[in-house]
Design an enzyme around this catalytic site. Structure first.
Site, PDB file in Angstrom:
ATOM      1  N   HIS A  36       0.823  -1.249   0.072  1.00  0.00           N
ATOM      2  CA  HIS A  36       0.196  -0.027  -0.116  1.00  0.00           C
ATOM      3  C   HIS A  36       0.963   1.132  -0.087  1.00  0.00           C
ATOM      4  O   HIS A  36       0.932   2.346  -0.487  1.00  0.00           O
ATOM      5  CB  HIS A  36      -0.860   0.239   1.361  1.00  0.00           C
ATOM      6  CG  HIS A  36      -2.092  -1.329   1.390  1.00  0.00           C
ATOM      7  ND1 HIS A  36      -1.659  -2.214   2.414  1.00  0.00           N
ATOM      8  CD2 HIS A  36      -2.840  -1.586   0.533  1.00  0.00           C
ATOM      9  CE1 HIS A  36      -2.721  -2.979   2.273  1.00  0.00           C
ATOM     10  NE2 HIS A  36      -3.323  -2.668   1.393  1.00  0.00           N
ATOM     11  N   GLY A 150      -2.622  -1.937  -7.395  1.00  0.00           N
ATOM     12  CA  GLY A 150      -1.445  -2.592  -7.265  1.00  0.00           C
ATOM     13  C   GLY A 150      -1.628  -3.918  -8.462  1.00  0.00           C
ATOM     14  O   GLY A 150      -2.851  -4.389  -8.633  1.00  0.00           O
ATOM     15  N   ASP A 153      -3.208  -7.340  -7.535  1.00  0.00           N
ATOM     16  CA  ASP A 153      -4.517  -7.925  -7.696  1.00  0.00           C
ATOM     17  C   ASP A 153      -4.662  -7.665  -9.159  1.00  0.00           C
ATOM     18  O   ASP A 153      -5.451  -6.852  -9.438  1.00  0.00           O
ATOM     19  CB  ASP A 153      -5.524  -7.067  -6.901  1.00  0.00           C
ATOM     20  CG  ASP A 153      -5.646  -7.529  -5.460  1.00  0.00           C
ATOM     21  OD1 ASP A 153      -5.745  -8.404  -5.025  1.00  0.00           O
ATOM     22  OD2 ASP A 153      -4.389  -6.495  -4.714  1.00  0.00           O
ATOM     23  N   GLN A 156      -8.175  -7.686 -10.641  1.00  0.00           N
ATOM     24  CA  GLN A 156      -9.168  -6.437 -10.479  1.00  0.00           C
ATOM     25  C   GLN A 156      -8.499  -5.263 -11.056  1.00  0.00           C
ATOM     26  O   GLN A 156      -9.415  -4.618 -11.621  1.00  0.00           O
ATOM     27  CB  GLN A 156      -8.716  -6.185  -8.724  1.00  0.00           C
ATOM     28  CG  GLN A 156      -9.061  -4.916  -8.310  1.00  0.00           C
ATOM     29  CD  GLN A 156      -8.827  -5.073  -6.952  1.00  0.00           C
ATOM     30  OE1 GLN A 156      -9.578  -5.701  -5.810  1.00  0.00           O
ATOM     31  NE2 GLN A 156      -7.746  -4.108  -6.232  1.00  0.00           N
ATOM     32  N   SER A 188       0.683  -8.849   1.715  1.00  0.00           N
ATOM     33  CA  SER A 188      -0.642  -8.714   1.762  1.00  0.00           C
ATOM     34  C   SER A 188      -1.057  -8.446   3.200  1.00  0.00           C
ATOM     35  O   SER A 188      -0.480  -9.027   4.225  1.00  0.00           O
ATOM     36  CB  SER A 188      -1.183 -10.219   1.183  1.00  0.00           C
ATOM     37  OG  SER A 188      -2.315 -10.359   1.662  1.00  0.00           O
TER      38      SER A 188
HETATM   39  P1  AMP Z   1      -6.183  -4.256  -0.144  1.00  0.00           P
HETATM   40  O1  AMP Z   1      -6.059  -3.333   0.806  1.00  0.00           O
HETATM   41  O2  AMP Z   1      -5.624  -5.722  -0.244  1.00  0.00           O
HETATM   42  O3  AMP Z   1      -7.411  -4.139  -1.013  1.00  0.00           O
HETATM   43  O4  AMP Z   1      -5.226  -3.498  -1.229  1.00  0.00           O
HETATM   44  C1  AMP Z   1      -5.342  -2.035  -1.803  1.00  0.00           C
HETATM   45  C2  AMP Z   1      -4.513  -1.966  -3.067  1.00  0.00           C
HETATM   46  O5  AMP Z   1      -3.205  -2.283  -2.644  1.00  0.00           O
HETATM   47  C3  AMP Z   1      -4.758  -3.065  -4.117  1.00  0.00           C
HETATM   48  O6  AMP Z   1      -4.835  -1.986  -5.204  1.00  0.00           O
HETATM   49  C4  AMP Z   1      -3.904  -3.816  -4.078  1.00  0.00           C
HETATM   50  O7  AMP Z   1      -3.589  -4.517  -5.499  1.00  0.00           O
HETATM   51  C5  AMP Z   1      -2.574  -3.140  -3.530  1.00  0.00           C
HETATM   52  N1  AMP Z   1      -1.712  -3.904  -3.160  1.00  0.00           N
HETATM   53  C6  AMP Z   1      -1.973  -4.806  -2.127  1.00  0.00           C
HETATM   54  N2  AMP Z   1      -0.473  -5.568  -1.884  1.00  0.00           N
HETATM   55  C7  AMP Z   1       0.141  -4.992  -2.816  1.00  0.00           C
HETATM   56  C8  AMP Z   1       1.595  -5.609  -2.837  1.00  0.00           C
HETATM   57  N3  AMP Z   1       2.099  -6.204  -2.221  1.00  0.00           N
HETATM   58  N4  AMP Z   1       2.201  -4.492  -3.943  1.00  0.00           N
HETATM   59  C9  AMP Z   1       1.801  -3.473  -4.626  1.00  0.00           C
HETATM   60  N5  AMP Z   1       0.257  -3.229  -4.372  1.00  0.00           N
HETATM   61  C10 AMP Z   1      -0.390  -4.032  -3.579  1.00  0.00           C
END
Ligand code: AMP
Length: 514
Positions: A36, A150, A153, A156, A188
């Site tokens: 994030h 990111g 995903d 997505q 994650s």
């Molecule tokens: P989330 O909180 O899991 O819904 O993720 C929020 C955003 O952060 C999404 O666009 C994810 O793809 C991105 N994201 C989560 N983990 C990673 C990572 N390891 N590297 C890059 N982006 C990430």
């Protein structure tokens, strides 16, 4: 930093900051980690105000998934955002987002069935509909100029890009690379569920993808063979239970037998009782070298020569903008009529034929070769105002990105590395001090017989131009976070070119040129 829990609060705040300021949105479900943070940092470097949304979206969890258990740590997240310089957090509750506890359905956004037929789609029914609905709402609430997602995903991201296109939402979607722990495990929020042993085993997901990538780099293009490479790395681990390993087209998400241009190799697996996903982009692409930097640092001279020395195509973006200026001139539309120009340009076709043998690059507009015609003083006078129009820029950026799909190009421009080719293999930010650039310009003027130019005035002009370029709402000059800065003070053109060639050749990702 402000923290808002209501649409009314955020809306009022945004109304007060939006004028002449660009806004970026980073949608998250909280429990913020390095992944994030990379999105937030990227947004901070590209827009004026960053809004981070934190919302654990019930619509994207099925009844048997981990909605109740999902980590929630608003206070820690807020502190982190504050330290990073985020302008505002938007952390609504489900009711504020229009999700009520009765199972009464609200309006939902349904992604194209083909895009949810692969990867996580079949295993998470309703998930992407829930994501698409909430992301559409967030985009409408915040109305950002840019939203950051990111590559972690990847499905997505592809669905959101399609959604924004299909629903004509006025936002630019930027994908950001996966951030991994030193072990290779992708960050994650769900990694918190893993025991120490499971975390150790989970590294095999990345190792499997890496093994496939090595095979791909060695020339393997059959997806079944690449998938077998991933499987082989996972079999020794008893805690890992694979849900799928698939290779699809990164944009359409359609399954691929052979990777012709690019493939998204993706995996979902349970490690113990925790479901993890990871992926790797496999691209059959020659390198892209992007050269940005302030006006007067010598970008265009250097870029042409670097292209020549490395036997890559010089993407003459300047000629493309001239082409658009020629089109407007020919049409007779007054320069002030921006909407008519937007219509004209969006209907026109542009073709760039790269230089061959000793032939210069050719530009065709609506099928007519205008390579010579774009060099007249009348066209030159129009280039700057025409390139300031959003529709013109959009048209050319889309075209340049299309040309970039197969790579093998060197390009320069104010936002080439940040906006046009954010995934360029090598990014150079070519710069020089104001004094040096003024001195060089003075020498140019002298060589043209102009002796009455004052050095201090030139310095002031350059400072002013730098300020304007870095504060433009459209394509501002910014150094990409992964660009290498090259200060050319005291260097000759030949020395600068040699330095760039050295950077390209020593870059790990820069494979064989031919
Ligand atoms: P989330 O909180 O899991 O819904 O993720 C929020 C955003 O952060 C999404 O666009 C994810 O793809 C991105 N994201 C989560 N983990 C990673 C990572 N390891 N590297 C890059 N982006 C990430």
């Amino acid at each position: 930093m402000r923290l808002f829990k209501t649409v009314a609060g955020l809306d009022t705040y945004l109304a007060s900051v939006k004028e002449n300021q660009t806004v970026g949105l980073v949608p998250t479900m909280g429990a913020l980690h390095e992944g994030h943070i990379s999105l937030i940092r990227r947004a901070m470097s590209e827009v004026d105000q960053v809004v981070v949304s934190i919302f654990v979206n019930p619509l994207q969890f099925s009844p048997e998934e981990d909605l109740a258990q999902y980590p929630r740590q608003l206070e820690t997240d807020a502190q982190l955002c504050e330290n990073l310089g985020v302008a505002a957090i938007f952390a609504p509750n489900p009711k504020e987002m229009g999700i009520n506890n009765t199972s009464e359905a609200t309006t939902q956004v349904i992604p194209p069935p083909k895009m949810i037929a692969s990867l996580c789609g079949p295993f998470r029914p309703g998930h992407f509909q829930g994501v698409a609905t909430i992301v559409t709402k967030l985009l409408n609430i915040v109305r950002p100029d840019v939203a950051y997602f990111g590559q972690k995903d990847a499905q997505q991201l592809a669905i959101i890009r399609q959604l924004v296109k299909d629903l004509n939402l006025p936002v630019v979607i930027k994908g950001c690379p996966i951030v991994r722990e030193p072990s290779g495990l992708a960050y994650s929020s769900r990694n918190q569920y893993l025991t120490d042993t499971e975390k150790q085993e989970a590294i095999a997901l990345y190792q499997g993808l890496q093994s496939a990538k090595q095979a791909f780099l060695a020339g393997e293009r059959e997806t079944q063979v690449l998938i077998a490479h991933v499987k082989e790395k996972l079999t020794p681990y008893s805690a890992i239970s694979v849900q799928y390993i698939e290779c699809v087209h990164p944009q359409t998400l359609q399954p691929l037998d052979i990777i012709a241009e690019a493939g998204l190799l993706a995996i979902a697996a349970y490690v113990g009782s925790t479901r993890l996903i990871d992926n790797m982009l496999l691209q059959v692409r020659k390198p892209i070298i992007a050269i940005d930097g302030p006006a007067g640092a010598g970008k265009s001279t250097v870029t042409r020569q670097v292209a020549k020395a490395l036997n890559l195509t010089y993407l003459d973006t300047g000629a493309m903008y001239r082409g658009m200026a020629w089109l407007v001139l020919e049409s007779g539309i007054p320069i002030e009529d921006e909407s008519a120009i937007a219509e004209l340009v969006s209907q026109g076709t542009l073709e760039f034929i790269p230089p061959q043998d000793h032939e210069p690059p050719q530009i065709l507009i609506n099928g007519e070769n205008v390579t010579e015609a774009i060099r007249t003083p009348q066209v030159t006078a129009l280039v700057s105002p025409i390139s300031a129009y959003a529709a013109v820029r959009q048209k050319l950026v889309a075209y340049q990105q299309e040309l970039g799909k197969l790579g093998g190009i060197v390009a320069e421009g104010r936002d080439i590395g940040t906006n046009v080719f954010p995934d360029a293999d090598v990014k150079i930010f070519l710069t020089a001090s104001v004094q040096e650039r003024a001195r060089r310009r003075l020498i140019d003027f002298h060589s043209q017989g102009e002796d009455k130019i004052n050095l201090q005035q030139l310095e002031r002009d350059i400072e002013q131009r730098d300020y304007q370029d870095s504060h433009r709402t459209l394509a501002p000059l910014r150094k990409a976070s992964d660009a290498i800065e090259l200060n050319t003070d005291g260097l000759t053109v030949e020395e600068v070119i040699q330095k760039i060639i050295n950077i390209c050749e020593s870059s790990v990702i820069y494979g064989p040129i031919s």
